[in-house]
Every structure is written in structure tokens, then in C-alpha cells.
Scaffold this motif. Structure first.
Motif, short mmCIF file in Angstrom:
data_model
loop_
_atom_site.label_atom_id
_atom_site.label_comp_id
_atom_site.label_asym_id
_atom_site.label_seq_id
_atom_site.Cartn_x
_atom_site.Cartn_y
_atom_site.Cartn_z
N GLU A 49 0.65 -1.34 0.14
CA GLU A 49 0.14 -0.01 0.09
C GLU A 49 0.88 1.31 -0.04
N HIS A 50 1.94 1.29 0.85
CA HIS A 50 2.71 2.47 0.86
C HIS A 50 3.89 2.26 0.04
N MET A 51 4.10 1.37 -0.73
CA MET A 51 5.16 1.44 -1.57
C MET A 51 5.49 2.62 -2.71
N PRO A 52 4.43 3.14 -3.35
CA PRO A 52 4.51 4.02 -4.15
C PRO A 52 5.19 5.45 -3.67
N ALA A 53 4.79 5.73 -2.46
CA ALA A 53 5.26 6.71 -1.65
C ALA A 53 6.81 6.34 -1.27
N LEU A 54 7.19 5.41 -0.78
CA LEU A 54 8.37 4.99 -0.40
C LEU A 54 9.38 5.19 -1.64
N LEU A 55 8.79 4.63 -2.88
CA LEU A 55 9.75 4.39 -3.89
C LEU A 55 9.88 6.03 -4.64
N GLY A 56 8.56 6.74 -4.46
CA GLY A 56 8.74 7.94 -5.21
C GLY A 56 9.38 9.18 -4.27
N ARG A 57 9.51 9.12 -3.15
CA ARG A 57 9.94 10.23 -2.09
C ARG A 57 11.12 9.66 -1.31
N GLY A 58 11.45 8.23 -1.17
CA GLY A 58 12.47 8.16 -0.35
C GLY A 58 13.97 8.12 -1.19
N GLY A 59 14.69 8.18 -0.48
CA GLY A 59 16.06 8.24 -0.88
C GLY A 59 16.54 6.77 -1.35
N LEU A 60 17.77 6.77 -2.08
CA LEU A 60 18.22 5.48 -2.78
C LEU A 60 18.32 4.19 -1.63
N ALA A 61 18.48 4.69 -0.44
CA ALA A 61 18.93 3.52 0.80
C ALA A 61 17.30 3.16 1.34
N LEU A 62 16.53 4.16 1.41
CA LEU A 62 15.20 3.83 1.82
C LEU A 62 14.51 2.97 0.52
N ARG A 63 14.74 3.17 -0.59
CA ARG A 63 14.26 2.50 -1.58
C ARG A 63 14.74 0.96 -1.65
N ALA A 64 15.88 0.88 -1.13
CA ALA A 64 16.56 -0.36 -1.54
C ALA A 64 16.09 -1.18 -0.15
#
Length: 148
Positions: A49-64
Motif C-alpha cells: 500500500e505504501h510502496m509508491p510513496a516509499l519509492l517515489g519520495r524516499g532516498g536510494l537507501a530507503l528504496r533499497a
């Protein structure tokens, strides 16, 4: 104040009912208690549910980290090897994406974890020896690089 407000108590009751419903609808691993798999399914659903926000707004380390968590959740909620064999991309695609993102972030330990999970998953599927060996080599490369 003697306790939580009534609205909070009502939400807790609704949450517990929702957990029971989700728990009963999830196919469970044979060796794990039902409530653990229900929590894994809830975690997977929350991540999705929250993946679009994590991938769209997070830094590279957070996305990983998010991609690795999504891959682990997919593995944790796959009930059997037969179910994994029916749709291996549901687990392998997030693992490959996590490995790529961890490599871009320069996190050898997290990348090694993703490659290890890929190798173990491919081994469980059977018949995919070249892919499994490639994942194992990448795991080895990352562990050596992380220890230097």
C-alpha cells in the motif's frame, strides 16, 4: 485519565476482528503459528500500500530497504514451494529489484542478503541451476566486498 478513549478501544476491537478475518483467509506455512503468517500478510499488504510513496519520495537507501522488505514479505507469505513454482516472479522480481537497488546504494550487506534469498529460492524451485549459481556467485562477491 483512566484508560484509552472509547474511540481508540473501538478501533482496537475492529482491528482485532480484521486480523482474525485476514488470518483465516491466508494460507499458512505448515510449521508457523497462524498468527505469525497473518502478521506477515498484514505487513506485506501495508508495504504494498505504501510502496509508491516509499519509492517515489524516499532516498536510494530507503528504496533499497523497502524493496528488500517487500521481497521478504512475499517469501514469508508464500505458503508452499508449489505456490512459489506457480508464480515465481512474485518473489524473484522483488528480489532482483532489491539487489539492483542495493547495488546502486553501495550496500554490499543488503545486496548479499537479496542474492542469498534469490539463490535459496531458485534452489527450492529446482531445475534453475545456472540462475541459482549466478545468484550464489553474486552473494559471494558481495560478502567478500563487504568484509574488505
Amino acid at each position: 485519565m483512566s484508560g484509552p478513549p472509547p474511540s481508540w478501544q473501538q478501533q482496537q476491537g475492529q482491528g482485532q476482528q480484521g486480523m482474525q478475518t485476514r488470518s483465516s483467509s491466508v494460507q499458512h506455512h505448515q510449521n508457523a503459528p497462524p498468527e505469525i503468517n497473518g502478521y506477515a500478510a498484514m505487513a506485506r499488504d501495508a508495504l504494498n500500500e505504501h510502496m509508491p510513496a516509499l519509492l517515489g519520495r524516499g532516498g536510494l537507501a530507503l528504496r533499497a530497504r523497502a524493496r528488500l522488505a517487500a521481497a521478504r514479505a512475499a517469501l514469508a507469505t508464500t505458503p508452499t514451494v508449489a505456490a512459489l513454482a506457480a508464480d515465481p516472479t512474485a518473489v524473484l522480481a522483488p528480489l532482483e529489484a532489491a539487489a539492483e537497488c542495493c547495488a546502486a546504494a553501495g550496500s554490499f550487506a543488503a545486496e548479499a542478503d537479496a542474492h542469498y534469498l534469490r539463490a535459496v529460492t531458485l534452489n527450492a524451485l529446482g531445475g534453475r541451476v545456472p540462475e541459482r549459481n549466478a545468484a550464489a556467485r553474486e552473494f559471494r562477491r558481495c560478502t567478500v566486498a563487504a568484509s574488505v
